[in-house]
Design an enzyme around this catalytic site. Structure first.
Site, PDB file in Angstrom:
ATOM      1  N   VAL A  29     -16.811  59.281  62.261  1.00  0.00           N
ATOM      2  CA  VAL A  29     -16.865  57.219  61.822  1.00  0.00           C
ATOM      3  C   VAL A  29     -16.664  56.474  63.156  1.00  0.00           C
ATOM      4  CG1 VAL A  29     -16.460  55.398  59.861  1.00  0.00           C
ATOM      5  CG2 VAL A  29     -16.764  58.053  59.378  1.00  0.00           C
ATOM      6  N   ASP A  84      -8.279  55.158  64.787  1.00  0.00           N
ATOM      7  CA  ASP A  84      -6.730  54.733  64.063  1.00  0.00           C
ATOM      8  C   ASP A  84      -6.169  55.662  63.881  1.00  0.00           C
ATOM      9  OD1 ASP A  84      -8.996  56.440  62.669  1.00  0.00           O
ATOM     10  OD2 ASP A  84      -8.787  54.488  60.585  1.00  0.00           O
ATOM     11  N   CYS A 126     -12.307  62.589  56.169  1.00  0.00           N
ATOM     12  CA  CYS A 126     -11.715  64.351  56.399  1.00  0.00           C
ATOM     13  C   CYS A 126     -11.446  65.265  55.626  1.00  0.00           C
ATOM     14  CB  CYS A 126     -11.305  64.615  57.460  1.00  0.00           C
ATOM     15  SG  CYS A 126     -10.998  63.409  58.953  1.00  0.00           S
ATOM     16  N   LEU A 149     -15.094  63.638  59.467  1.00  0.00           N
ATOM     17  CA  LEU A 149     -16.534  62.804  58.928  1.00  0.00           C
ATOM     18  C   LEU A 149     -16.161  62.023  60.150  1.00  0.00           C
ATOM     19  CD1 LEU A 149     -19.101  62.997  58.229  1.00  0.00           C
ATOM     20  CD2 LEU A 149     -18.282  61.196  56.135  1.00  0.00           C
ATOM     21  N   ASN A 186      -6.457  61.473  56.535  1.00  0.00           N
ATOM     22  CA  ASN A 186      -8.312  61.286  56.068  1.00  0.00           C
ATOM     23  C   ASN A 186      -7.356  59.826  55.523  1.00  0.00           C
ATOM     24  OD1 ASN A 186      -9.724  61.282  54.510  1.00  0.00           O
ATOM     25  ND2 ASN A 186      -8.917  62.209  52.766  1.00  0.00           N
ATOM     26  N   GLY A 187      -8.807  59.416  56.044  1.00  0.00           N
ATOM     27  CA  GLY A 187      -9.119  57.625  56.045  1.00  0.00           C
ATOM     28  C   GLY A 187      -9.634  56.804  57.123  1.00  0.00           C
ATOM     29  N   GLY A 211     -18.837  49.098  44.484  1.00  0.00           N
ATOM     30  CA  GLY A 211     -18.142  48.140  43.674  1.00  0.00           C
ATOM     31  C   GLY A 211     -16.745  48.334  42.994  1.00  0.00           C
TER      32      GLY A 211
END
Length: 606
Positions: free
Chosen positions: A53, A102, A2, A51, A77-78, A370
């Site tokens: 998720v 979360d 976000c 966003l 955000n996260g 990665g």
């Protein structure tokens, strides 16, 4: 993932700022195109672009949580990957939840444990909580998610991106310190700073309490030394467990998952492990038009990726797509990638990542990368080459004196080199990295330097370019448990059999084709086409006709012209890291020009 914004003034009525606040927040819509909300009271404005998720229906923000008649409001955000275990613990202690997000776990954890909650979180995060006329702000341990702030007297502004604060200030001022950051350290930035006057970044692993015009910033997590007593075989097992657990955790999502796949060691490990949990995994790679025609092996990039990607695709039956970028696309995207970062960045390494991310976003909201393995497992040459380990300064900026020769007399007078070296020594003074052996001492020193500097540059690139594309980037190697463990592993384990990242290779040998297991490290691919160089040269020459060109204030004109006319070849050394040479350096300088023009930069020298 976000974008969020917060304005806080304990002694002023902020309701008069709601219109301005909305304009500021609207700049972040691409970070969260799925939802847009604000909440406000007299002293706090909170805004959020989402966003979706996790808990797509129930995770709207700003999120309000009430406990013992106290209301807590959060913008966040996260992702907290261990949210379920923390939530279970909180429920056992009598806390109630109304969502599966979360976000609610974060705010409830703060209510229950205060600042101690931060070390419970295994994930990537930045957030602001408003409660009882106070602000609590925090950022994840490794700095994967950004958090910028501005303070003037009683006013605080917190934001996911600098541009919101710049809109409020209506000016972009670069003072002497900003110039030293830009030209001495750039594209890296000192921990806790930005290049803009009065705008700061909350450092990774730090939190802030703000109240009534005062602020207090503290560190809540740091690397710790201990004696590593595990055998090599036991260490291989531990590393496999730690990395596997991190990858598995980061597959948490209510939307489909994808992976970036370059055919290198790190992305191949993530693809191989993720494929154990996700059937027909989607993978993406990036390449450049006519790369097969112009590619020239050199010290840091010895092979192209195609063959290795195809091996992984066949071995794990991934649903693969290669994104091929043209030279013109790459050049044209330099502007947007600059705006995404709000500062000159890693030039076409940024712009290609932006275009790559935009393609991924057509089908996926979440992608694993990665990146960050080299900073933790010792993949860069400055971990093991004696001529680099002995440098008194940042080893990814080896020719400071040569840099200084390019600058104008006014800039040379700022004594930038001493500023850079001071920052280097300040960083080393923050942590006890000393050991009984030179190799282990150097390893600890390099891990910490990379964590605080080089890795932050890549993480800033990753967040800014992917969020500009409305996708969430996850980096399983950027994990506090992995880096805490590796910090104390003996160097001869990590460099097993005198091979870079030998420990990581052995930990996942069974997951990799033999030629990827043995493949030399290759960085994120850059274009080798002379067409790219010619386009950049043409644009830079055109820019010199602009009388307000910031380059004319920063650089010596003759040196700059020589650099442009030579296609970047007159500067023989990487400006930063391993890739910023020749056309890539010219692209960085062109980004500085664009930045000066687009942001109307004002230089303030004493």
């Amino acid at each position: 993932m976000c974008g969020f914004l917060c304005m806080y003034n304990h002694n002023d009525d902020l309701t008069k700022e709601i219109s301005t606040f909305n304009k500021m927040l609207s700049l972040l819509k691409y970070r969260g195109p799925d939802d847009y909300n604000i909440s406000h009271d007299k002293h706090v404005l909170l805004g959020h672009c989402r966003l979706s998720v996790i808990d797509i229906d129930g995770g709207r923000q700003p999120f309000k949580y009430t406990y013992n008649d106290v209301e807590y409001s959060i913008v966040y955000n996260g992702e907290i990957y261990n949210m379920d275990s923390i939530k279970e613990q909180l429920i056992n202690e009598g806390f109630h939840f109304k969502s599966q997000s979360d976000t609610e776990v974060v705010v409830a954890s703060f209510v229950a444990y205060g600042t101690r909650c931060l070390n419970l979180f295994d994930g990537i995060f930045s957030f602001v909580i408003a409660y009882q006329g106070k602000i609590f702000a925090a950022r994840d341990q490794l700095g994967v998610k950004p958090l910028f702030y501005y303070q003037k007297e009683d006013l605080f502004i917190f934001s996911s991106e600098i541009k919101c604060i710049l809109m409020y200030l209506q000016c972009c001022i670069i003072d002497e310190t900003g110039i030293k950051e830009l030209l001495g350290l750039g594209p890296s930035i000192s921990p806790g700073r930005t290049i803009y006057k009065d705008i700061y970044s909350l450092r990774p692993a730090h939190y802030m309490n703000a109240y009534n015009g005062f602020k207090e910033i503290n560190r809540y997590w740091a690397l710790e030394r201990y004696n590593h007593k595990r055998t090599y075989e036991e260490t291989v097992y531990d590393v496999r467990c730690l990395v596997n657990n991190s990858i598995k955790q980061q597959l948490l999502s209510d939307v489909p998952i994808s992976c970036m796949l370059s055919g290198g060691l790190d992305s191949s490990i993530i693809t191989g492990v993720a494929s154990q949990y996700v059937s027909k995994l989607a993978t993406y790679s990036v390449d450049y038009q006519d790369q097969e025609k112009y590619f020239q092996p050199y010290e840091y990039q010895t092979t192209r990726d195609d063959h290795y990607i195809e091996e992984m695709r066949l071995r794990y039956n991934t649903n693969h797509k290669t994104v091929t970028l043209s030279q013109k696309q790459l050049v044209m995207a330099l502007k947007e990638s600059l705006i995404a970062r709000d500062a000159p960045g890693m030039a076409d390494i940024d712009s290609s990542f932006l275009l790559f991310s935009k393609e991924i976003s057509q089908n996926h909201k979440v992608v694993l990368s990665g990146e960050c393995a080299d900073e933790i497992f010792g993949g860069y040459p400055w971990f093991y080459r004696k001529e680099l380990t002995s440098i008194d300064g940042f080893p990814w900026m080896r020719e400071l004196d040569k840099r200084m020769e390019l600058f104008s007399d006014d800039i040379k007078a700022l004594n930038i080199k001493n500023y850079v070296l001071d920052k280097y020594h300040q960083t080393l003074n923050e942590i006890d990295y000393h050991d009984s052996t030179f190799e282990d001492e150097n390893k600890r020193k390099m891990i910490y330097l990379n964590l605080e500097w080089f890795m932050q540059t890549l993480l800033t690139r990753g967040d800014s370019q992917t969020m500009r594309s409305s996708i969430e980037l996850r980096v399983p190697f950027a994990n506090k448990e992995i880096i805490s463990y590796l910090y104390n592993v003996p160097w001869h384990y990590m460099y097993h059999n005198d091979i870079e990242k030998g420990l990581l290779r052995d930990a996942f040998k069974d997951f990799l084709p033999s030629d990827i297991y043995n493949r030399k490290k290759n960085p994120y691919p850059k274009t080798h086409s002379p067409i790219y160089r010619d386009l950049i040269v043409e644009l830079l020459k055109e820019s010199l006709k602009d009388q307000d060109n910031i380059l004319l204030k920063l650089f010596n004109y003759e040196k700059l012209l020589d650099l442009i006319n030579s296609g970047g070849e007159s500067f023989k050394y990487p400006w930063f890291g391993q890739l910023m040479t020749g056309p890539q350096l010219l692209a960085y300088i062109y980004q500085i020009y664009l930045w000066g023009r687009i942001y109307h930069i004002k230089i303030e020298l004493e």
